[in-house]
Design a protein around this motif. Sequence first.
Motif, mmCIF file in Angstrom:
data_model
loop_
_atom_site.group_PDB
_atom_site.id
_atom_site.type_symbol
_atom_site.label_atom_id
_atom_site.label_comp_id
_atom_site.label_asym_id
_atom_site.label_seq_id
_atom_site.Cartn_x
_atom_site.Cartn_y
_atom_site.Cartn_z
ATOM 1 N N THR A 173 1.560 -5.287 3.912
ATOM 2 C CA THR A 173 1.686 -6.078 5.143
ATOM 3 C C THR A 173 2.630 -7.264 5.037
ATOM 4 O O THR A 173 3.162 -7.729 6.049
ATOM 5 C CB THR A 173 0.303 -6.568 5.607
ATOM 6 O OG1 THR A 173 -0.398 -7.114 4.481
ATOM 7 C CG2 THR A 173 -0.505 -5.425 6.185
ATOM 8 N N GLU A 174 2.878 -7.776 3.832
ATOM 9 C CA GLU A 174 3.810 -8.897 3.709
ATOM 10 C C GLU A 174 5.219 -8.490 4.138
ATOM 11 O O GLU A 174 5.914 -9.240 4.827
ATOM 12 C CB GLU A 174 3.836 -9.399 2.265
ATOM 13 C CG GLU A 174 4.761 -10.596 2.050
ATOM 14 C CD GLU A 174 4.723 -11.121 0.631
ATOM 15 O OE1 GLU A 174 5.638 -11.875 0.277
ATOM 16 O OE2 GLU A 174 3.789 -10.776 -0.123
ATOM 17 N N LYS A 175 5.627 -7.297 3.764
ATOM 18 C CA LYS A 175 6.957 -6.811 4.140
ATOM 19 C C LYS A 175 6.927 -5.949 5.391
ATOM 20 O O LYS A 175 7.890 -5.907 6.154
ATOM 21 C CB LYS A 175 7.569 -6.021 2.983
ATOM 22 C CG LYS A 175 9.002 -5.606 3.238
ATOM 23 C CD LYS A 175 9.659 -5.008 2.008
ATOM 24 C CE LYS A 175 11.123 -4.645 2.281
ATOM 25 N NZ LYS A 175 11.775 -4.070 1.092
ATOM 26 N N PRO A 177 4.487 -5.636 8.436
ATOM 27 C CA PRO A 177 3.293 -6.121 9.140
ATOM 28 C C PRO A 177 2.516 -5.027 9.866
ATOM 29 O O PRO A 177 1.322 -5.197 10.142
ATOM 30 C CB PRO A 177 3.866 -7.139 10.132
ATOM 31 C CG PRO A 177 5.161 -7.584 9.528
ATOM 32 C CD PRO A 177 5.702 -6.379 8.821
#
Length: 256
Positions: A173-175, A177
């Motif tokens: 999810t950091e890269k 979403p």
Amino acid sequence: MRSTDTGPATARGELMIVAHRGAMTHALENTIAAFQLAEQLGCRELELDLRPSADGRMVVIHDATLDRLAAHEDGRGLGAVAAMTLEELQRVPLRDGHRLHTFEEVCAATTAGLEVEIKDPAVVPLLAAFLKTRPEVVQRMRLTSFRAEALVQARELLPQIPRGMIVHRLPVTEKHPEGLDALLERTGASTLLSGWEGLTADAVAAQHAAGRRVHGWPLRTAEQMARAVAIGVDGTTVDDPQAAFEWYQQVLAARG
């Protein structure tokens, strides 16, 4: 609908050991010498990186420049691979007496499956044009990328070739979403290629339940091989195929 095909030679049960840029521990990465050595060592699939040249040729190189691979100082600082013609690129001597290869050359010089990582989405239309008359190459291939947009483009232009999404770690999810499931659906990926961080037996089982395969990367130690087998991944990419096959046999022997 996402593809349910998973690429060449991927029957479950036996771990697929994929040669990362060929047998790059023993020969310069992404060269015919490295790929042929990997085949001799028993690899049924070769991982390679694809970029376009300025004149629309497909060249096999990981980095965006020649700097790291050039044999001499005058081969460095020449700019981006994508800004140089094939003639200019092949004029630059690489380490250990090698030169840059085209994708066509690698296809002709090898017989194993090809895990083709798209480094620059601009190469996808070139690949689609090339493969129109090369059905025998299509049968050998899977396409992978860290770049979702490259796989979305490949889904449109090359729907017949299985796709794999590469991620550094889980969760994503950091890269990305949107989350892993949405990412894999959007790209039509039938394989998840994940770094080891966050890659667990439960994560692998979840992808298997969704009809996908899972590769863990990179595999560079006996401990990583033991983990790969323990969590149930379908394949892995290795720099040293000879060592990897030995580790694999040791792990199987230890498990009885």
